[in-house]
Design a protein around this motif. Structure first.
Motif, PDB file in Angstrom:
ATOM      1  N   LEU A  62       0.860  -1.186   0.000  1.00  0.00           N
ATOM      2  CA  LEU A  62       0.000   0.000   0.000  1.00  0.00           C
ATOM      3  C   LEU A  62       0.891   1.229   0.000  1.00  0.00           C
ATOM      4  N   ASP A  63       0.841   2.004  -1.067  1.00  0.00           N
ATOM      5  CA  ASP A  63       1.671   3.200  -1.182  1.00  0.00           C
ATOM      6  C   ASP A  63       0.827   4.270  -1.869  1.00  0.00           C
ATOM      7  N   ASN A  64       0.408   5.242  -1.087  1.00  0.00           N
ATOM      8  CA  ASN A  64      -0.602   6.193  -1.555  1.00  0.00           C
ATOM      9  C   ASN A  64      -0.008   7.342  -2.372  1.00  0.00           C
ATOM     10  N   PHE A 112      -4.068   5.670   3.516  1.00  0.00           N
ATOM     11  CA  PHE A 112      -3.858   5.023   4.815  1.00  0.00           C
ATOM     12  C   PHE A 112      -5.142   5.085   5.643  1.00  0.00           C
ATOM     13  N   ASP A 113      -5.814   6.226   5.624  1.00  0.00           N
ATOM     14  CA  ASP A 113      -7.045   6.401   6.410  1.00  0.00           C
ATOM     15  C   ASP A 113      -8.120   5.408   5.993  1.00  0.00           C
ATOM     16  N   LEU A 131       5.638   6.341   8.546  1.00  0.00           N
ATOM     17  CA  LEU A 131       4.406   6.804   9.169  1.00  0.00           C
ATOM     18  C   LEU A 131       4.694   7.852  10.231  1.00  0.00           C
ATOM     19  N   THR A 132       3.742   8.748  10.459  1.00  0.00           N
ATOM     20  CA  THR A 132       3.844   9.702  11.549  1.00  0.00           C
ATOM     21  C   THR A 132       3.500   9.006  12.858  1.00  0.00           C
ATOM     22  N   GLN A 138      -2.611   4.945  15.327  1.00  0.00           N
ATOM     23  CA  GLN A 138      -3.870   4.563  14.691  1.00  0.00           C
ATOM     24  C   GLN A 138      -3.774   3.171  14.077  1.00  0.00           C
ATOM     25  N   LEU A 139      -2.679   2.907  13.377  1.00  0.00           N
ATOM     26  CA  LEU A 139      -2.477   1.598  12.754  1.00  0.00           C
ATOM     27  C   LEU A 139      -2.372   0.505  13.809  1.00  0.00           C
TER      28      LEU A 139
END
Length: 345
Positions: A62-64, A112-113, A131-132, A138-139
């Motif tokens: 997954l790479d947005n 990601f959301d 990631l922040t 969140q993840l």
């Protein structure tokens, strides 16, 4: 993906060297696994290479809509000058497919959301980079909700870290019995030997083996940041040898904006982290490390990515194959001394 529970003769031949290393059962477990990687930057590229070559059953990326820049060329070996300006996942896709045509691959550009807004049980492991702090928290909540092991990793110039949350994991291990005999019960706050069987080598009775099952417990990322402490876990001598990279990295993970303040402001925040860890900043915190950590913020070095990505991939392969003890639970890499200690929080 091949759904058979047994490896074919051609697969056994292809993965012969790996099977010799970790066994047929482990290779079969790896072949049936589904892994998700979030963001394929420098560390993600190394992880992808190692896991795809291992023969994992399904590997999704997954790479947005990250766009390839000239800076990426120095730290990501899949990319070339012709890829600058392209969507990163499109530039890498064909090269990843060529690594191992037997692996079922998925390439996603969803946000990601969107990922963490849905319940998902189709992955056996999730790995994340770039990631922040808030995204990682969140993840991690999402992976725990879905009972999925999580690895996150990041680098800052010559320095890096790996965070592991397997929630709860039982590891099987077989080793030669040493003078220090293993015993049932608690080994550390997060580890407990729950099964122990002693056997002798049928060809050499002097060789005694211990077959051990260890239950490993893990804490989530946000709890690590707020409660990480070394008190009672290391000897006084070990505490004095703790790398400056530990408090620097944890401080940076707490809030990346700290590093954007002046050097004194960042150093003050790192001192607070030292106090939380129960280590003496006067002994641990070296000025040259603080200055290098600030100067190298957001810089990626290919050798560091190779080390971190290799370590993550090896441990993922290890737990998929259900072999040996997994990492538990925070690892730092000091590119100056080349030390890579593991801290159990």
């Amino acid at each position: 993906m091949n759904t058979s529970t047994e490896l074919g003769e051609d697969e056994i031949a292809l993965y012969d060297r790996q099977i010799r290393l970790w066994g047929l059962e482990a290779q079969t477990n790896i072949r049936s696994a589904r892994v998700l990687l979030i963001n394929i930057g420098s560390i993600g590229t190394e992880i992808t290479k190692n896991i795809v070559l291992s023969g994992v059953g399904h590997f999704s990326i997954l790479d947005n809509n990250h766009i390839v820049t000239e800076e990426d060329l120095g730290s990501q070996f899949f990319l070339s000058k012709e890829d600058v300006g392209k969507c990163r996942i499109d530039a890498l896709k064909e090269r990843i497919i060529d690594l191992n045509p037997r692996v079922e691959l998925g390439f996603e550009t969803d946000s990601f959301d969107k990922l963490v807004s849905q319940k998902c049980e189709k992955y056996d492991i999730v790995i994340a980079t770039e990631l922040t702090r808030n995204q990682t928290i969140q993840l991690n909540k999402w992976t725990r909700l879905n009972n999925i092991p999580l690895y996150t990793a990041g680098s800052n110039g010559l320095f890096g870290y790996i965070f592991v949350d397997l929630i709860q994991f039982e590891a099987k291990d077989k080793k030669l019995q040493s003078i220090r005999v293993s015993k049932l019960g608690v080994v550390s706050p997060n580890k407990e030997i729950i099964h122990l069987e002693v056997t002798k080598d049928p060809e050499d009775e002097k060789k005694v083996y211990e077959n051990i099952v260890t239950k490993n417990k893990y804490i989530p990322f946000d709890q690590l940041l707020s409660t990480a402490c070394l008190e009672g876990k290391l000897t006084r001598r070990q505490l004095k040898r703790v790398s400056s990279i530990l408090p620097l990295t944890i401080t940076h993970l707490k809030d990346t904006n700290f590093i954007k303040s002046n050097e004194t402001g960042f150093r003050n925040e790192v001192i607070k982290t030292c106090e939380q860890l129960r280590i003496d900043p006067a002994l641990i915190l070296k000025l040259e490390y603080v200055q290098q950590f600030i100067a190298q913020n957001n810089v990626e070095f290919a050798p560091v990515a190779a080390i971190l990505g290799g370590a993550v991939a090896q441990d993922v392969i290890n737990i998929l194959g259900k072999r040996q003890q997994p990492l538990n639970n925070f690892i730092i890499f000091d590119g100056i001394t080349l030390d890579m200690p593991i801290f159990e929080f």
